[in-house]
Each structure stands twice: as C-alpha cells, then as structure tokens.
Design a protein around this motif. Structure first.
Motif, mmCIF file in Angstrom:
data_model
loop_
_atom_site.group_PDB
_atom_site.id
_atom_site.type_symbol
_atom_site.label_atom_id
_atom_site.label_comp_id
_atom_site.label_asym_id
_atom_site.label_seq_id
_atom_site.Cartn_x
_atom_site.Cartn_y
_atom_site.Cartn_z
ATOM 1 N N LYS A 209 0.819 -1.210 0.000
ATOM 2 C CA LYS A 209 0.000 0.000 0.000
ATOM 3 C C LYS A 209 0.850 1.255 0.000
ATOM 4 C CE LYS A 209 -4.121 2.015 2.101
ATOM 5 N NZ LYS A 209 -5.201 1.837 3.088
ATOM 6 N N ASN A 210 0.423 2.229 -0.791
ATOM 7 C CA ASN A 210 1.010 3.575 -0.804
ATOM 8 C C ASN A 210 -0.089 4.543 -1.245
ATOM 9 O OD1 ASN A 210 2.073 5.011 -3.703
ATOM 10 N ND2 ASN A 210 2.552 6.048 -1.789
ATOM 11 N N THR A 211 -0.513 5.421 -0.352
ATOM 12 C CA THR A 211 -1.519 6.411 -0.714
ATOM 13 C C THR A 211 -1.025 7.833 -0.509
ATOM 14 O OG1 THR A 211 -2.439 6.262 1.532
ATOM 15 C CG2 THR A 211 -3.441 4.882 -0.167
ATOM 16 N N HIS A 212 0.201 7.989 -0.027
ATOM 17 C CA HIS A 212 0.790 9.312 0.196
ATOM 18 C C HIS A 212 1.411 9.759 -1.124
ATOM 19 C CE1 HIS A 212 1.975 12.646 2.460
ATOM 20 N NE2 HIS A 212 3.009 12.174 3.111
ATOM 21 N N THR A 213 0.605 10.399 -1.987
ATOM 22 C CA THR A 213 0.972 10.598 -3.393
ATOM 23 C C THR A 213 2.204 11.467 -3.597
ATOM 24 O OG1 THR A 213 -0.565 12.462 -3.542
ATOM 25 C CG2 THR A 213 -1.385 10.287 -4.182
ATOM 26 N N THR A 214 2.629 12.235 -2.592
ATOM 27 C CA THR A 214 3.808 13.091 -2.760
ATOM 28 C C THR A 214 5.118 12.337 -2.529
ATOM 29 O OG1 THR A 214 3.629 13.803 -0.448
ATOM 30 C CG2 THR A 214 2.561 15.174 -2.107
ATOM 31 N N ASN A 215 5.047 11.055 -2.210
ATOM 32 C CA ASN A 215 6.273 10.302 -1.937
ATOM 33 C C ASN A 215 7.173 10.170 -3.162
ATOM 34 O OD1 ASN A 215 6.309 9.782 0.774
ATOM 35 N ND2 ASN A 215 5.212 7.839 0.629
ATOM 36 N N TRP A 216 6.632 10.378 -4.371
ATOM 37 C CA TRP A 216 7.475 10.219 -5.546
ATOM 38 C C TRP A 216 8.551 11.293 -5.600
ATOM 39 C CZ3 TRP A 216 7.488 14.395 -8.744
ATOM 40 C CH2 TRP A 216 6.359 15.217 -8.770
ATOM 41 N N TYR A 217 8.443 12.341 -4.748
ATOM 42 C CA TYR A 217 9.524 13.323 -4.673
ATOM 43 C C TYR A 217 10.782 12.704 -4.075
ATOM 44 C CZ TYR A 217 6.476 17.291 -5.774
ATOM 45 O OH TYR A 217 5.640 18.174 -6.397
ATOM 46 N N ILE A 218 10.629 11.658 -3.271
ATOM 47 C CA ILE A 218 11.779 10.996 -2.655
ATOM 48 C C ILE A 218 12.485 10.174 -3.728
ATOM 49 C CG2 ILE A 218 12.497 9.380 -0.855
ATOM 50 C CD1 ILE A 218 9.938 10.136 0.666
ATOM 51 N N PRO A 219 13.771 10.437 -3.998
ATOM 52 C CA PRO A 219 14.460 9.780 -5.124
ATOM 53 C C PRO A 219 14.411 8.263 -5.094
ATOM 54 C CG PRO A 219 15.775 11.590 -4.224
ATOM 55 C CD PRO A 219 14.629 11.403 -3.288
ATOM 56 N N THR A 220 14.380 7.677 -3.888
ATOM 57 C CA THR A 220 14.431 6.217 -3.795
ATOM 58 C C THR A 220 13.054 5.558 -3.877
ATOM 59 O OG1 THR A 220 14.404 6.434 -1.374
ATOM 60 C CG2 THR A 220 16.563 6.223 -2.451
ATOM 61 N N PHE A 221 11.974 6.362 -3.908
ATOM 62 C CA PHE A 221 10.645 5.757 -3.825
ATOM 63 C C PHE A 221 10.294 4.937 -5.058
ATOM 64 C CE2 PHE A 221 6.076 5.838 -4.724
ATOM 65 C CZ PHE A 221 5.648 5.087 -3.650
ATOM 66 N N LEU A 222 10.377 5.539 -6.241
ATOM 67 C CA LEU A 222 9.983 4.815 -7.449
ATOM 68 C C LEU A 222 10.858 3.587 -7.706
ATOM 69 C CD1 LEU A 222 8.997 7.792 -9.753
ATOM 70 C CD2 LEU A 222 7.490 6.135 -8.656
ATOM 71 N N PRO A 223 12.180 3.670 -7.512
ATOM 72 C CA PRO A 223 12.978 2.438 -7.639
ATOM 73 C C PRO A 223 12.550 1.355 -6.650
ATOM 74 C CG PRO A 223 14.399 4.355 -7.761
ATOM 75 C CD PRO A 223 13.037 4.859 -7.377
ATOM 76 N N PHE A 224 12.187 1.752 -5.416
ATOM 77 C CA PHE A 224 11.738 0.766 -4.429
ATOM 78 C C PHE A 224 10.410 0.151 -4.851
ATOM 79 C CE2 PHE A 224 9.666 -0.083 -0.173
ATOM 80 C CZ PHE A 224 10.352 -1.273 0.046
ATOM 81 N N LEU A 225 9.482 0.987 -5.338
ATOM 82 C CA LEU A 225 8.201 0.473 -5.835
ATOM 83 C C LEU A 225 8.430 -0.480 -6.996
ATOM 84 C CD1 LEU A 225 5.110 0.396 -6.076
ATOM 85 C CD2 LEU A 225 5.239 2.524 -7.394
ATOM 86 N N ALA A 226 9.309 -0.101 -7.927
ATOM 87 C CA ALA A 226 9.606 -0.965 -9.073
ATOM 88 C C ALA A 226 10.199 -2.294 -8.610
ATOM 89 C CB ALA A 226 10.567 -0.256 -10.027
ATOM 90 N N TYR A 227 11.061 -2.247 -7.597
ATOM 91 C CA TYR A 227 11.670 -3.463 -7.048
ATOM 92 C C TYR A 227 10.603 -4.390 -6.460
ATOM 93 C CZ TYR A 227 13.619 -6.335 -3.305
ATOM 94 O OH TYR A 227 13.898 -7.372 -2.453
ATOM 95 N N VAL A 228 9.697 -3.828 -5.645
ATOM 96 C CA VAL A 228 8.648 -4.638 -5.018
ATOM 97 C C VAL A 228 7.775 -5.288 -6.085
ATOM 98 C CG1 VAL A 228 6.592 -4.564 -3.566
ATOM 99 C CG2 VAL A 228 8.639 -3.314 -2.879
ATOM 100 N N LEU A 229 7.396 -4.522 -7.101
ATOM 101 C CA LEU A 229 6.537 -5.068 -8.155
ATOM 102 C C LEU A 229 7.258 -6.137 -8.967
ATOM 103 C CD1 LEU A 229 4.782 -1.832 -9.505
ATOM 104 C CD2 LEU A 229 3.815 -3.591 -8.021
#
Length: 570
Positions: free
Chosen positions: A109-129
């Motif tokens: 789960k991720n509903t805090h939509t501003t987290n994509w400002y954090i440089p490591t967020f999208l790579p971490f999401l991509a890793y989990v998926l």
C-alpha cells in the motif's frame, strides 16, 4: 510447592499473557490492517500517528513470547508492506521487513501521493513489483509522478498473477508505451475480484479481459479521452459481469452526442453501490439502460459541460431518469432520515441532494467523514447560465416521498446580482420544497434561507413551514443579499431573526433550541435580542472555543452574545 508457586505466578499474570498463541496472532492480524491507517498528507514524518506497521513492530518488543510468535508468522508481516512508511526508513529496515514476510502473500500500500519526490521511492516500488509480483494479493498504489522516470512499472503488472485479489492503482504519467496485444496481468488473474483504475489507463488494457466477468468491485476514473470506450461497449461488458456489487464510472466512456441511440437494457441484480460522473445526457442514457435494485446506494454527478446544443427531448430524458431513481430511492430507503440540499447560484450553477450513512444533522461538507448513501448532483454551466436553467431539475424531487425526513441541512449560495425574476422563481421553489418536508424536527441552514421563510405567505391555505421544527442550527447570522452599497450592514440578520422567531411563536411552533456553534464568522453581531424569545435554549462557542448555553429570558444570553462578544475564528 514448586507447582503451587507456578499456579500462583500464572494467577498474578495479566490475562492476555495466558492467551493461546493462535488467538494472539488473530489479534495481531486485526491490528495489522493498513486500511485503518490515518492519512498523513502534508504532515512531517515525525508528526505521523500510529500505523499498522509501527503498532506491529512495537508490539513485537513487548515480551519474548510475543516477539517469537510474531517473527514466526510471515503472513502477519506480509500484510504490512507500507510503502509510505518504509521509504522513510533506512534501507536495512526496509530489507528486514521484507525478509520477515518470507514467502507469504503481500498487501502493498502507498496512498501518500507526494512520496514520488523521494528519489528512492519509485525504484523501491519498481523493485517490489518486479521481485514480489507473484505473491502480491492486494496492491493499493497512488503516485501521480509527472517527471522523467526511466524505470518500468508497466512490465511487472503485465505479467500473470495467481495471487492478486485487489488492484487499486493510479500511476499518473508513469504509464509506459503499450505494445500491441498487451493487457493487464496477461489476462490471467483467476483470484481477482476488485479493480480500481484511476487516471491514464488505456481502455485496451482491461476492457477485453476475461477477468472482468469475475469482478465484484470495479472502478474506472479519469481515462484518457482518446481511449474511452463507447457507452455501448460498456453496457455490453457490464452485461457479462453477474457478480458485480460496486461500480464506479467517472468519465469512463465517450460522451454521446446523437439524439437517437440504440442501446441494450442490462440488469445488475447484485449491485449495492453505483457511482456515476459524466455529462448530463450521456449519464442519463447510461442510467436509463441499466436495472439495479431499489436498495442500491447511488452517487450521481452530472454536468452540462460536454453537451451539444440543447434539445427538449434530452432535457425530458434527464429529468425523467433522475426523477425515477430519486423517487424509488426515497420510497424504498426510509431508514435514513437525514437530507442535505445544496443550491449554488454563483459561478457554477449547481443543485445537489444528499443522504448520509449516519443519521445526523451535521456532516463534513465534502462528505469525507461520513459515507453517502445517495447523491444526485447537477451542474448546468458557468456564470452565463441563469438560475432558470436549474428549474427543470428541481422538479426531479417534486414527487419524492420525504415524509420520513426529520433532519435537514440546506445550504444556499447566491450571486449578489440575481435578477428579480430569478429571485421570484427561487422563492416559489423554496416554498414548495419546505412544504414537502412536514416532519423535519432539526434544520441546519443559513440566515439567507430564514429570510426566505419569513417571506412565504401566511394564511389558512399555507401551513407553517416545518411545523414540527424544534432545533435550528445556523451556519451564519448575516443576510448577505441585504448588504448596502458600502459593504456595510447596519443590522446583519437581526430583523430577519426577530421576525422569524416571532412568527414561529405566533403560529404555535416555537423554536426550542438555537445552535450557533457552527457559525462561520470571526466576529459576531450583537445577538442580545434573543433574550426576547423566552424559553428557547441557545448554544454557542465563546472566544476561547468553549461551548456555552443559556435559556433566553435569563439574562445570560445577552451577557454571552452581547456587543462585546467575539466568536471563534474559522
């Protein structure tokens, strides 16, 4: 002696320490529900409240027995892939939480939509998926990224999934180019029961998928205009969804411009909740070609933005369809005794009528705090549209049975330069509306409506408006339309209020409670005149925000609401 000592020790232990391990884990599982996590939007990390993940982690430190039980339960940690929180932790902690999940099914789960400002967020999401896709059971992700991300979030979710049950995703601009023939989950997701696609998903990703027929919950919102299916395509697909219970379609199909369209009528016998947001004519066509249970909760938001030049036949269809649904709803669902009516004649001309799950007089204006069970909202255009454009839609509710409504909220927002003809029409509408609600005991409204009530005819053929009204809640104490050219009002609302309370007493229907705690003002006028309404209880907030109340005629109302009274600042 040793055995006796052990018994004594157990007797002195808190009962929870004696619970069976399986029962303990069931309790821990209840606490590991991320759907109950508070929204922390715009809050600093250090100000976040308890979350399912933090509660579980803290609970694992209570004692060695609890810790061992929790660490030996990968399924417990699998429910706690809280991306909002994990991305703010050190890499080692993220890896530790993922390690504790073992091979169990995952709730991500991720509903805090501003987290994509954090440089490591999208790579971490991509890793989990990418790495854990095969065991994700629930995916609830919202990230409205508008930058230049080079990774691929599309590839993982295009693969088959034997585990996926709920897919709630809004990927914003992260959608990758779609190859011919590709679809969500490789068209192979046998356990899938819920799909929510919010923004930018192409229709070819899902509309031809066989898993649609097994869904119980479907939401499609904000689809790109160039890829929206036709209304016919949606009706044909919905006809093949026998298990559907919740359906939300927000701008999900192309607007219909033809006057005569041949469409099938389909039945959705198990539907319990329907939400539709579309242009006026297209929404009416859709609603006119589906059959749903009378107990189905509804939220209909329709607008005139995308309509072609008006035709009388279209207006009749829109009004007839809304009338049919409204009349049936209020006849079949009398357990809800609240009603909220909102009329806005400023910039956007709109009318809405709402019922909430909780029977109460006051609700959050957005409806976010309490779920809606019924809403019909009509927007007919911008400030170039007269209030007369709204008049046909008032007739939608003219045949509804409101005899069970005891709690009513009315909000009126007017333009200061309304034409006299429009004001006259409005007064007629208000007169009809209030007399259609004879059982109202509690009313929340503005002084503007009170002003209109005092102007209604008072004779033997016209009964007192709201004859059973006992509790009046005011949102304000001003009559905005009566301000003079200088922007000043010598006596804001006083004459209206005095006349209203006097009329109620003369008609034998006095107000018993006046609630001013919801007033939206920073400085209150002198309201000591309320002392004349003997016996009425008045409630208000003092300058410190504390609730006060007093009985008119006691002198305490004048003391609390006199000239020097300053109400709370909104």
């Amino acid at each position: 002696m040793e055995a006796a000592s052990n018994i004594e020790v157990e007797a002195r232990s808190p009962p929870i320490h004696n619970l069976d391990e399986d029962l303990l884990l069931n309790i821990f599982m209840i606490n590991a529900n991320m759907d109950e996590d508070p929204s922390e939007y715009r809050k600093f990390f250090q100000d976040w409240g308890p979350r399912a993940l933090t509660v579980t982690r803290n609970t694992s430190h209570v004692c060695s027995f609890w810790r061992q039980a929790m660490l030996s339960s990968p399924s417990l940690w699998g429910r706690l892939v809280d991306l909002d929180y994990l991305i703010l932790l050190k890499k080692e902690w993220r890896e530790e939480i993922m390690r504790r999940t073992g091979t169990s099914l995952l709730h991500v789960k991720n509903t805090h939509t501003t987290n994509w400002y954090i440089p490591t967020f999208l790579p971490f999401l991509a890793y989990v998926l990418d790495v854990h896709w095969a065991r994700i059971e629930i995916l609830d992700v919202s990230t409205y990224f508008e930058g230049d991300y080079k990774g691929d979030l599309w590839y993982p979710i295009a693969r088959p999934s034997k585990a996926l049950k709920a897919f709630r995703v809004a990927l914003g601009a992260l959608q990758q180019p779609i190859q011919s023939g590709e679809t969500l989950f490789g068209n192979d997701a046998p356990r899938l029961r819920e799909v929510q696609l919010i923004a930018r998903f192409q229709a070819n990703l899902y509309l031809s998928s066989s898993w649609l027929s097994q869904l119980c919950h479907l939401e499609v919102s904000g689809a790109p205009p160039t890829s929206r299916p036709t209304l016919l395509a949606w009706l044909e697909k919905l006809a093949d969804m026998p298990f559907l219970r919740i359906l939300r379609l927000y701008s999900a199909f192309n607007s219909v411009f033809e006057d005569r369209v041949s469409l099938p009528v389909i039945e959705l016998p198990n539907l319990t909740k329907l939400q539709v947001k579309q242009d006026l004519y297209s929404a009416a066509l859709f609603l006119n070609h589906i059959k749903i249970p009378a107990k189905c909760r509804m939220c209909i938001t329709i607008s005139g933005i995308f309509t072609t030049p008006k035709f009388p036949s279209r207006d009749h269809l829109i009004v007839d369809v809304l009338s049919k649904y409204s009349k049936r709803w209020f006849s079949a669902n009398t357990e809800w005794t609240n009603l909220a009516l909102n009329l806005k004649v400023m910039l956007w001309q709109s009318l809405s009528i709402v019922q909430f799950e909780e029977n109460a007089l006051e609700h959050d204006s957005t409806g976010s705090a309490v779920s809606k069970v019924f809403e019909a909202s009509v927007n007919v255009g911008d400030d170039d549209v007269e209030i007369l454009e709204l008049l046909p839609y008032f007739s939608v509710f003219s045949q509804c049975n409101f005899s069970h409504i005891t709690m009513l909220s009315i909000r009126l927002t007017f333009s200061l330069d309304m034409a006299p003809a429009a004001i006259s029409h409005l007064q007629n509408i208000i007169s009809h509306s209030v007399h259609a609600l004879p059982e109202v005991e509690a009313l929340a409204t503005s002084m503007e409506l009170i002003s209109q009530l005092t102007k209604l005819p008072r004779d033997a053929d016209m009964p007192t408006p709201f004859p059973k009204l006992k509790v009046l809640t005011l949102y304000d104490t001003f009559v905005i339309r009566e301000w003079d050219d200088t922007g000043e009002h010598p006596n804001p609302g006083r004459e209206v209020a005095e006349l209203f309370f006097r009329q109620r007493q003369e008609d034998g229907c006095p107000i018993q409670v006046l609630d001013l705690t919801a007033c939206e003002y920073s400085t209150s006028p002198d309201m000591s005149y309320l002392e004349n309404v003997e016996g009425m209880k008045v409630k208000w907030l003092d300058s410190g925000g504390s609730r006060q109340e007093a009985i008119c005629g006691s002198g305490r109302v004048a003391q609390g609401l006199g000239q020097n009274f300053s109400a709370r600042k909104m």
